[in-house]
Design a protein around this motif. Structure first.
Motif, short mmCIF file in Angstrom:
data_model
loop_
_atom_site.label_atom_id
_atom_site.label_comp_id
_atom_site.label_asym_id
_atom_site.label_seq_id
_atom_site.Cartn_x
_atom_site.Cartn_y
_atom_site.Cartn_z
N LYS A 102 0.85 -1.19 0.00
CA LYS A 102 0.00 0.00 0.00
C LYS A 102 0.89 1.25 0.00
O LYS A 102 2.01 1.23 0.52
N HIS A 103 0.35 2.33 -0.57
CA HIS A 103 1.13 3.56 -0.66
C HIS A 103 0.93 4.44 0.57
O HIS A 103 -0.20 4.63 1.03
N CYS A 104 2.00 4.93 1.15
CA CYS A 104 1.94 5.85 2.28
C CYS A 104 2.28 7.25 1.77
O CYS A 104 3.41 7.49 1.28
N CYS A 109 5.60 3.05 -1.28
CA CYS A 109 4.76 1.91 -0.92
C CYS A 109 5.42 1.08 0.17
O CYS A 109 6.65 0.92 0.17
N VAL A 110 4.60 0.56 1.08
CA VAL A 110 5.12 -0.21 2.21
C VAL A 110 4.32 -1.51 2.33
O VAL A 110 3.29 -1.68 1.69
N LYS A 111 4.78 -2.41 3.19
CA LYS A 111 4.11 -3.69 3.40
C LYS A 111 2.71 -3.47 3.96
O LYS A 111 2.47 -2.50 4.70
N PRO A 112 1.78 -4.37 3.65
CA PRO A 112 0.39 -4.17 4.12
C PRO A 112 0.24 -4.20 5.62
O PRO A 112 -0.72 -3.66 6.16
N SER A 113 1.17 -4.81 6.33
CA SER A 113 1.08 -4.89 7.80
C SER A 113 1.73 -3.70 8.50
O SER A 113 1.75 -3.63 9.73
N TRP A 114 2.28 -2.76 7.73
CA TRP A 114 2.96 -1.59 8.32
C TRP A 114 2.00 -0.40 8.41
O TRP A 114 1.09 -0.25 7.60
N PHE A 115 2.25 0.45 9.41
CA PHE A 115 1.48 1.68 9.62
C PHE A 115 2.45 2.82 9.88
O PHE A 115 3.54 2.60 10.41
N CYS A 126 7.08 4.37 8.33
CA CYS A 126 6.17 3.24 8.51
C CYS A 126 6.88 2.06 9.14
O CYS A 126 8.06 1.80 8.84
N ALA A 127 6.15 1.35 10.00
CA ALA A 127 6.71 0.18 10.68
C ALA A 127 5.56 -0.66 11.21
O ALA A 127 4.38 -0.30 11.07
N LEU A 128 5.90 -1.80 11.81
CA LEU A 128 4.87 -2.63 12.43
C LEU A 128 4.21 -1.87 13.59
O LEU A 128 4.86 -1.04 14.23
N GLN A 129 2.96 -2.18 13.87
CA GLN A 129 2.22 -1.45 14.89
C GLN A 129 2.86 -1.61 16.27
O GLN A 129 2.88 -0.67 17.07
N GLU A 130 3.40 -2.79 16.56
CA GLU A 130 3.98 -3.05 17.89
C GLU A 130 5.51 -2.94 17.86
O GLU A 130 6.21 -3.74 18.47
N HIS A 131 6.02 -1.95 17.15
CA HIS A 131 7.47 -1.78 17.07
C HIS A 131 7.96 -0.89 18.21
O HIS A 131 7.18 -0.20 18.88
N ALA A 132 9.27 -0.91 18.44
CA ALA A 132 9.89 -0.03 19.45
C ALA A 132 10.35 1.24 18.75
O ALA A 132 11.19 1.20 17.85
N CYS A 133 9.78 2.37 19.12
CA CYS A 133 10.10 3.65 18.47
C CYS A 133 11.56 4.01 18.66
O CYS A 133 12.13 3.85 19.74
N GLU A 134 12.16 4.51 17.60
CA GLU A 134 13.58 4.90 17.65
C GLU A 134 13.78 6.19 18.44
O GLU A 134 14.86 6.46 18.93
N ARG A 135 12.72 7.01 18.55
CA ARG A 135 12.87 8.32 19.18
C ARG A 135 12.42 8.34 20.64
O ARG A 135 12.06 9.35 21.18
#
Length: 428
Positions: free
Chosen positions: A324-326, A332-338, A346-355
């Motif tokens: 899907k396009h962000c 475009c990113v993977k369908p499971s990324w937000f 964009c990253a997985l919903q349950e990712h650890a934020c870098e900031r």
């Protein structure tokens, strides 16, 4: 079964197979099994019975011995002797596709770097079909192949440092193979270990390309030897870093080292292995019967789930799923990324934020990591000083105890000597 000091839960498992891959039967002792599950278990057992009875296997073996050596084949995956009418059912899908593609593109010499299956398929066809004109030279680290192939068919080779174990003779074999008699075109096909360092592999492949270039006529010094590099799609950026002219095909290569990554799988379990090449993408035809189609805009064959993005103006999927396009990332990113506003990507919903405001593990301050923490060197110095003191203290105590024991022993010995003298001086 019991775990630790507490009481565990008893279960049933296969008494013959310790590995669940060989037999996945598992059932708790007090578990109530439904009729549906029992039916599924019976179906599983029926599908995993031997393909033939003992008597049938004996008959097949007798028929197998009647065949000439060139027609005796064994399927490693099925662990089964093959008769001629069974060959088509047991062919290697990816190897067959590669060989058909190589022939369709007009190549007649294949430098097989770490691809023994493709080499074996070419050698087998050459021995069976008189009009088969493709030749292959295998470069591989496994010296056992020297038992089956001549010095003109196999070179003991390390693809990570471009080393020919056979010395100058092996070098010359490779150089002679590159010479194109009767306009025979050469292509290199390589399938390196996926854990290998891309930089080291690229170094060796460029060396082989340089050897090929030396056999070409003048005016072709800037050309690259045609190449198929089989590798996972997530190494695309690393490969393009060393070979900018390469592009990735959508064709999913069967990954035999992982049972889940096979042809026909869907979703995240599709094979991640792709083919990287410097051949023009429009020239590479992928099998339509497997769902591949030609994108007229991108001028290349793509998988069925790889939809063309009008914003990116490209078929952007890498893993076979529809991406899907962000608008915020402008790609475009993977369908499971937000999209994560904190990370601004964009990253997985349950990712650890870098900031996140996480600091150093040692002092808790931001701006540096644990390995470069200024407090760490001070801590190490103090610890080393304390350690030296602890090491010296026992020695001193021990020496003090030894000295006191020696002194006591000397005093006691002197007293005994005096007592003996007194006894000797007494009158009879």
């Amino acid at each position: 079964m019991s775990q630790g000091e507490g009481e565990g839960r008893r279960f049933y498992a296969c008494s013959a197979c310790r590995d669940r891959k060989d037999c996945n039967f598992f059932q708790w002792e007090d578990e109530k099994v439904s009729e549906t599950r029992l039916a599924a278990r019976e179906e599983y057992n029926r599908n995993h019975q031997p393909a033939f009875t003992h008597r049938q296997n004996v008959e097949r073996y007798e028929n197998f011995l009647l065949l000439p050596l060139s027609k005796r084949k064994f399927c490693q995956e099925c662990q089964q002797l093959l008769l001629p009418d069974e060959w088509e059912k047991h062919y290697d899908r990816s190897c067959q596709f590669l060989l058909d593609l190589i022939i369709a593109l007009g190549f007649r010499r294949v430098l097989s770097v770490g691809t023994p299956r493709l080499h074996e398929m070419i050698q087998s066809k050459a021995s069976q079909e008189e009009d088969f004109s493709v030749r292959s030279l295998l470069l591989d680290i496994d010296f056992r192949y020297s038992q089956f192939y001549t010095e003109d068919e196999f070179c003991h080779y390390n693809m990570f440092n471009h080393y020919f174990f056979g010395g100058e003779a092996a070098h010359e074999t490779c150089r002679q193979f590159f010479h194109q008699d009767k306009a025979e075109r050469v292509i290199m096909v390589t399938d390196p270990p996926f854990g290998g360092l891309v930089e080291a592999l690229a170094f060796s492949f460029k060396k082989l390309m340089a050897m090929w270039r030396q056999t070409k006529k003048e005016g072709h010094n800037n050309q690259e030897m045609p190449m198929f590099w089989i590798f996972p799609y997530f190494f695309e950026s690393r490969i393009l870093e060393f070979f900018p002219s390469f592009s990735m095909m959508d064709y999913q290569v069967d990954y035999d080292n992982h049972g889940l990554y096979k042809h026909g799988k869907t979703g995240r379990r599709q094979s991640p292995v792709r083919i990287f090449t410097n051949i023009t993408p429009s020239m590479i035809v992928l099998p339509v019967e497997e769902g591949y189609r030609f994108c007229t805009i991108c001028q290349r064959y793509v998988s069925s789930g790889n939809q063309h993005c009008e914003i990116c103006n490209s078929c952007t999927s890498k893993d076979g799923r529809r991406w899907k396009h962000c608008a915020l990332c402008n790609k475009c990113v993977k369908p499971s990324w937000f999209h994560c506003n904190n990370c601004n990507c964009c990253a997985l919903q349950e990712h650890a934020c870098e900031r996140t405001e996480a600091g150093c593990f040692v002092c808790g301050k931001a701006g540096h990591k644990r390995s470069t923490c200024p407090s760490l060197s001070v801590t190490k110095t103090v610890c080393q000083t304390d350690k030296k003191k602890r090491q010296k203290t026992p020695k001193k105590v021990k020496m003090g105890i030894c000295k006191r024991s020696a002194m006591k022993h000397a005093i006691f010995s002197r007293k005994r000597m005096k007592n003996k003298k007194k006894k000797c001086n007494l009158p009879c």
